[in-house]
Motif scaffolding. Structure first.
Motif, PDB file in Angstrom:
ATOM      1  N   UNK A  71     125.723  36.771 -28.217  1.00  0.00           N
ATOM      2  CA  UNK A  71     125.471  35.676 -27.280  1.00  0.00           C
ATOM      3  C   UNK A  71     125.627  36.148 -25.846  1.00  0.00           C
ATOM      4  N   UNK A  72     126.610  36.976 -25.590  1.00  0.00           N
ATOM      5  CA  UNK A  72     126.831  37.511 -24.253  1.00  0.00           C
ATOM      6  C   UNK A  72     125.615  38.334 -23.803  1.00  0.00           C
ATOM      7  N   UNK A  73     125.108  39.161 -24.704  1.00  0.00           N
ATOM      8  CA  UNK A  73     123.940  39.975 -24.368  1.00  0.00           C
ATOM      9  C   UNK A  73     122.708  39.107 -24.140  1.00  0.00           C
ATOM     10  N   UNK A  74     122.525  38.092 -24.977  1.00  0.00           N
ATOM     11  CA  UNK A  74     121.383  37.179 -24.800  1.00  0.00           C
ATOM     12  C   UNK A  74     121.470  36.444 -23.466  1.00  0.00           C
ATOM     13  N   UNK A  75     122.662  36.016 -23.107  1.00  0.00           N
ATOM     14  CA  UNK A  75     122.849  35.334 -21.824  1.00  0.00           C
ATOM     15  C   UNK A  75     122.494  36.267 -20.664  1.00  0.00           C
ATOM     16  N   UNK A  76     122.904  37.537 -20.762  1.00  0.00           N
ATOM     17  CA  UNK A  76     122.574  38.511 -19.720  1.00  0.00           C
ATOM     18  C   UNK A  76     121.061  38.704 -19.602  1.00  0.00           C
ATOM     19  N   UNK A  77     120.384  38.801 -20.740  1.00  0.00           N
ATOM     20  CA  UNK A  77     118.928  38.974 -20.734  1.00  0.00           C
ATOM     21  C   UNK A  77     118.249  37.751 -20.130  1.00  0.00           C
ATOM     22  N   UNK A  78     118.675  36.549 -20.551  1.00  0.00           N
ATOM     23  CA  UNK A  78     118.088  35.315 -20.004  1.00  0.00           C
ATOM     24  C   UNK A  78     118.300  35.221 -18.493  1.00  0.00           C
ATOM     25  N   UNK A  79     119.493  35.611 -18.033  1.00  0.00           N
ATOM     26  CA  UNK A  79     119.800  35.570 -16.603  1.00  0.00           C
ATOM     27  C   UNK A  79     118.872  36.526 -15.840  1.00  0.00           C
ATOM     28  N   UNK A  80     118.672  37.715 -16.398  1.00  0.00           N
ATOM     29  CA  UNK A  80     117.791  38.692 -15.750  1.00  0.00           C
ATOM     30  C   UNK A  80     116.350  38.182 -15.719  1.00  0.00           C
ATOM     31  N   UNK A  81     115.916  37.581 -16.799  1.00  0.00           N
ATOM     32  CA  UNK A  81     114.554  37.023 -16.842  1.00  0.00           C
ATOM     33  C   UNK A  81     114.381  35.917 -15.797  1.00  0.00           C
ATOM     34  N   UNK A  82     115.386  35.039 -15.679  1.00  0.00           N
ATOM     35  CA  UNK A  82     115.298  33.963 -14.675  1.00  0.00           C
ATOM     36  C   UNK A  82     115.230  34.534 -13.261  1.00  0.00           C
ATOM     37  N   UNK A 140     113.913  37.219 -12.408  1.00  0.00           N
ATOM     38  CA  UNK A 140     112.578  37.788 -12.213  1.00  0.00           C
ATOM     39  C   UNK A 140     111.488  36.716 -12.205  1.00  0.00           C
ATOM     40  N   UNK A 141     111.909  35.448 -12.315  1.00  0.00           N
ATOM     41  CA  UNK A 141     110.947  34.361 -12.225  1.00  0.00           C
ATOM     42  C   UNK A 141     110.368  33.921 -13.553  1.00  0.00           C
ATOM     43  N   UNK A 142     110.880  34.448 -14.648  1.00  0.00           N
ATOM     44  CA  UNK A 142     110.382  34.063 -15.965  1.00  0.00           C
ATOM     45  C   UNK A 142     111.261  32.951 -16.509  1.00  0.00           C
ATOM     46  N   UNK A 143     110.621  31.851 -16.899  1.00  0.00           N
ATOM     47  CA  UNK A 143     111.373  30.734 -17.469  1.00  0.00           C
ATOM     48  C   UNK A 143     111.398  30.905 -18.974  1.00  0.00           C
TER      49      UNK A 143
END
Length: 134
Positions: free
Chosen positions: A40-51, A53-56
């Motif tokens: 979950x921690x890794x997924x949160x980090x990936x989602x944060x990075x995507x956001x 970069x402008x990706x929803x």
């Protein structure tokens, strides 16, 4: 006497086995929690990075903060148009059917009825109430 001693030995062995199994279960559950937390921690980090970069990100997230989709506010005139689309004068429909066909919340439908008193004709009381166009 030997049978009593044998029974006691069997019970002790069974309880020892039960404790060992319970210990393994506890260890596995703890390990599962650790793995879930890490993933979950890794997924949160990936989602944060995507956001950033402008990706929803859509769907698929296992995040603990579930976001609900907000419904767009629907005007009384839009509700009237929806109701005119499937209701007829003199034909009574239950409130549940109306809510299902219009995708309205009960509170919004109640507010609509209060604001547009002459638009619908009612028959019955409370949950058994049916509606028709006036």
């Amino acid at each position: 006497m030997e049978t009593t001693h044998a029974k006691d030995a069997d019970l002790n062995e069974q309880s020892r086995i039960a404790r060992v199994i319970e210990s393994h279960i506890d260890e596995l559950l703890q390990k599962r929690k650790e793995v879930e937390s890490k993933v979950q921690s890794e997924l949160d980090d990936i989602d944060r990075a995507l956001r950033q970069l402008g990706y929803a990100a859509h769907g698929g997230s296992l995040g603990s903060s579930v976001r609900r989709k907000r419904r767009t506010k629907i005007s009384d005139s839009e509700i009237k148009a929806l109701l005119n689309g499937f209701m007829k004068h003199g034909v009574y429909i239950t409130g549940a059917e109306i809510l299902k066909k219009t995708s309205l919340k009960a509170s919004r439908f109640a507010n609509f009825k209060a604001a547009n008193k002459g638009f619908l004709v009612t028959q019955g009381a409370k949950r058994a109430m049916t509606y028709s166009l006036a």
